[in-house]
Design an enzyme around this catalytic site. Structure first.
Site, mmCIF file in Angstrom:
data_model
loop_
_atom_site.group_PDB
_atom_site.id
_atom_site.type_symbol
_atom_site.label_atom_id
_atom_site.label_comp_id
_atom_site.label_asym_id
_atom_site.label_seq_id
_atom_site.Cartn_x
_atom_site.Cartn_y
_atom_site.Cartn_z
ATOM 1 N N ARG A 236 0.844 -1.196 0.000
ATOM 2 C CA ARG A 236 0.000 0.000 0.000
ATOM 3 C C ARG A 236 0.879 1.245 0.000
ATOM 4 N NH1 ARG A 236 -3.535 -2.507 -1.761
ATOM 5 N NH2 ARG A 236 -5.625 -2.882 -0.948
ATOM 6 N N GLU A 265 -3.926 7.423 -5.810
ATOM 7 C CA GLU A 265 -3.986 6.707 -7.099
ATOM 8 C C GLU A 265 -5.163 7.198 -7.918
ATOM 9 O OE1 GLU A 265 -3.881 2.502 -6.232
ATOM 10 O OE2 GLU A 265 -1.944 2.653 -5.260
ATOM 11 N N HIS A 286 -0.570 -0.100 -10.040
ATOM 12 C CA HIS A 286 -1.367 -0.975 -9.146
ATOM 13 C C HIS A 286 -1.876 -2.217 -9.894
ATOM 14 C CE1 HIS A 286 -3.872 -0.918 -5.197
ATOM 15 N NE2 HIS A 286 -3.619 -2.154 -5.581
HETATM 16 P P1 NAD Z 1 -1.914 -10.444 5.319
HETATM 17 O O1 NAD Z 1 -2.923 -9.875 6.248
HETATM 18 O O2 NAD Z 1 -1.983 -11.868 4.958
HETATM 19 O O3 NAD Z 1 -0.443 -10.153 5.883
HETATM 20 C C1 NAD Z 1 -0.053 -8.930 6.431
HETATM 21 C C2 NAD Z 1 0.977 -9.211 7.493
HETATM 22 O O4 NAD Z 1 1.471 -7.962 7.957
HETATM 23 C C3 NAD Z 1 0.392 -9.949 8.720
HETATM 24 O O5 NAD Z 1 1.093 -11.157 8.927
HETATM 25 C C4 NAD Z 1 0.599 -8.970 9.849
HETATM 26 O O6 NAD Z 1 0.903 -9.584 11.073
HETATM 27 C C5 NAD Z 1 1.777 -8.152 9.323
HETATM 28 N N1 NAD Z 1 1.973 -6.883 10.009
HETATM 29 C C6 NAD Z 1 1.051 -6.088 10.613
HETATM 30 N N2 NAD Z 1 1.658 -5.033 11.178
HETATM 31 C C7 NAD Z 1 2.983 -5.157 10.918
HETATM 32 C C8 NAD Z 1 4.123 -4.383 11.251
HETATM 33 N N3 NAD Z 1 4.025 -3.271 11.980
HETATM 34 N N4 NAD Z 1 5.326 -4.793 10.796
HETATM 35 C C9 NAD Z 1 5.447 -5.921 10.066
HETATM 36 N N5 NAD Z 1 4.400 -6.713 9.753
HETATM 37 C C10 NAD Z 1 3.186 -6.329 10.165
HETATM 38 O O7 NAD Z 1 -1.968 -9.501 4.028
HETATM 39 P P2 NAD Z 1 -1.566 -9.899 2.544
HETATM 40 O O8 NAD Z 1 -2.748 -10.504 1.879
HETATM 41 O O9 NAD Z 1 -0.267 -10.613 2.555
HETATM 42 O O10 NAD Z 1 -1.395 -8.429 1.896
HETATM 43 C C11 NAD Z 1 -0.256 -7.639 2.200
HETATM 44 C C12 NAD Z 1 -0.439 -6.243 1.620
HETATM 45 O O11 NAD Z 1 -0.545 -6.312 0.193
HETATM 46 C C13 NAD Z 1 -1.703 -5.500 2.079
HETATM 47 O O12 NAD Z 1 -1.385 -4.143 2.265
HETATM 48 C C14 NAD Z 1 -2.659 -5.646 0.890
HETATM 49 O O13 NAD Z 1 -3.625 -4.649 0.871
HETATM 50 C C15 NAD Z 1 -1.661 -5.533 -0.248
HETATM 51 N N6 NAD Z 1 -2.086 -6.068 -1.541
HETATM 52 C C16 NAD Z 1 -1.728 -5.368 -2.659
HETATM 53 C C17 NAD Z 1 -2.067 -5.864 -3.895
HETATM 54 C C18 NAD Z 1 -1.710 -5.102 -5.138
HETATM 55 O O14 NAD Z 1 -2.447 -5.182 -6.109
HETATM 56 N N7 NAD Z 1 -0.612 -4.374 -5.167
HETATM 57 C C19 NAD Z 1 -2.776 -7.072 -4.022
HETATM 58 C C20 NAD Z 1 -3.131 -7.756 -2.860
HETATM 59 C C21 NAD Z 1 -2.765 -7.254 -1.612
HETATM 60 C C1 MLT Z 2 -6.273 -5.540 -3.274
HETATM 61 O O1 MLT Z 2 -6.512 -4.878 -2.275
HETATM 62 O O2 MLT Z 2 -6.804 -6.628 -3.498
HETATM 63 C C2 MLT Z 2 -5.306 -5.055 -4.274
HETATM 64 O O3 MLT Z 2 -4.696 -3.885 -3.907
HETATM 65 C C3 MLT Z 2 -5.747 -5.114 -5.669
HETATM 66 C C4 MLT Z 2 -6.928 -4.313 -6.042
HETATM 67 O O4 MLT Z 2 -7.119 -3.231 -5.525
HETATM 68 O O5 MLT Z 2 -7.673 -4.789 -6.886
#
Ligand code: NAD
Ligand code: MLT
Length: 318
Positions: A236, A265, A286
């Site tokens: 994010r 964004e 993204h």
């Molecule tokens: P998840 O909830 O499975 O994992 C997140 C991890 O972060 C957890 O294990 C949690 O304990 C840890 N965490 C919380 N606070 C923390 C801190 N202070 N320091 C270190 N770790 C900490 O989430 P995920 O599904 O693996 O997603 C991770 C990120 O990716 C999220 O921000 C999500 O929104 C983003 N994401 C982006 C895209 C994209 O299109 N770019 C797609 C999917 C998810």
């Molecule tokens: C998510 O939150 O799943 C990702 O950032 C991707 C999206 O926004 O579609």
């Protein structure tokens, strides 16, 4: 108690498998994409539920307008950043998302970006299109033997670790909740942040954006890193302080950075634009979840949850 969802407003482009599944279960679906907020406030009065991806913001204003009709907001994606969850709770609106449906896609994009920081395929490819043959300019480094720090060892962080380990990287990581044993199972040496900073050649962040993770990568933390560290953010915007990375790129502290996400964004700020334009930055708009497989998965998952909220089990017709 079943919610009796009969009419769903789809506000952002979701895969057709979502609509097909809902309609097969007697739920009526209307597509009205990217409505201006005034129109959205008007529309939600006529629907039991709404489905969004990232573009449509379900704000307190929208939830207040839908009060009495709107029962559920579903997000075909991982986070719920664009939904005002406290306001939804106040209006008895269920908020649901599809964590996991796009993890592999976000993980694979992360790995590709890490690779593109080691080997400058993006500028080299561009130079070829411009008719140049510049072998010296685009030499790179191996990932083998380098140390990758994964901050956030949840779904995506662990998948990244597993893949990059097979490339011969040493994987270190930090997460306040994931146990040492869980980290070890994904090939990660769990450490404190203070232990991580001086060891990392690459840092990739996979946390949610919360107060504790805002500016996790900052001028202060970069100062503790190796000269020439590389940074990747597919999580994010805001977890990595963009100005700090820009300064680091200028001073040489940071040797490269890759971003898929931005504080705003599409990006508008001068800092984000300068970062995107920097020759040592690889930027994508993204795209983490933008694969056909992930989009089908999240679309089906959101529909399945709506059907379950109606007290029925999804049935599939081929
Ligand atoms: P998840 O909830 O499975 O994992 C997140 C991890 O972060 C957890 O294990 C949690 O304990 C840890 N965490 C919380 N606070 C923390 C801190 N202070 N320091 C270190 N770790 C900490 O989430 P995920 O599904 O693996 O997603 C991770 C990120 O990716 C999220 O921000 C999500 O929104 C983003 N994401 C982006 C895209 C994209 O299109 N770019 C797609 C999917 C998810
Ligand atoms: C998510 O939150 O799943 C990702 O950032 C991707 C999206 O926004 O579609």
């Amino acid at each position: 108690m079943p919610l009796n969802i009969k009419k769903v407003l789809v506000c952002d482009a979701v895969d057709k498998s979502c609509v097909e599944l809902l309609e097969q279960h007697g739920i009526n679906v209307t597509y009205k994409l990217k409505l201006p907020v005034e129109e959205l406030c008007q529309e939600v009065k006529s629907f039991d539920a709404a489905i969004v991806r990232s573009d449509t913001k379900i704000t307190a204003e929208v939830l207040a307008a839908g009060s009495g009709s709107l029962k559920v907001v579903g997000r075909a994606g991982a986070g719920v950043d664009n939904i005002d969850v406290p306001a939804a709770t106040a209006h008895n609106v269920v908020v649901l998302n599809t964590p996991g449906g796009n993890s592999i896609s976000a993980c694979e994009l992360t790995c590709i970006l890490i690779g593109s920081l080691a080997r400058p395929v993006v500028p080299a490819g561009q130079s070829m299109k411009e008719g140049r043959w510049d072998r010296k300019l685009y030499a790179g480094t191996e990932l083998y033997g380098k140390t990758l720090a994964v901050l956030g060892l949840g779904r995506i962080g662990r998948e990244v670790a597993i893949r990059m380990k097979t490339w011969g990287m040493r994987i270190i990581g930090y997460d306040p909740i994931t146990t040492e044993a869980e980290a070890k199972a994904a090939g990660i040496e769990k450490m404190t942040l203070e232990e991580i900073w001086p060891l990392a050649d690459y840092i990739t962040v996979h946390t949610p954006l919360i107060p504790a993770t805002r500016n996790l990568i900052s001028t202060e933390t970069l100062a503790k890193c190796k000269q020439g560290v590389k940074v990747v953010n597919v999580a994010r915007g805001g977890i990595v302080d963009e100005q700090a990375v820009l300064d680091g790129l200028e001073s040489g502290k940071v040797a490269g950075a890759a971003f898929d996400v931005y504080p705003e964004e599409p990006p508008k700020s001068a800092v984000t634009k300068a970062l995107i334009a920097h020759p040592k930055v690889v930027a994508t708009p993204h795209l983490g979840a933008s694969t056909s497989e992930a989009q089908v998965r999240v679309a089906v998952e959101v529909a399945e949850q709506f059907i379950a909220l109606n007290g029925t089990s999804p049935k599939y017709t081929t």
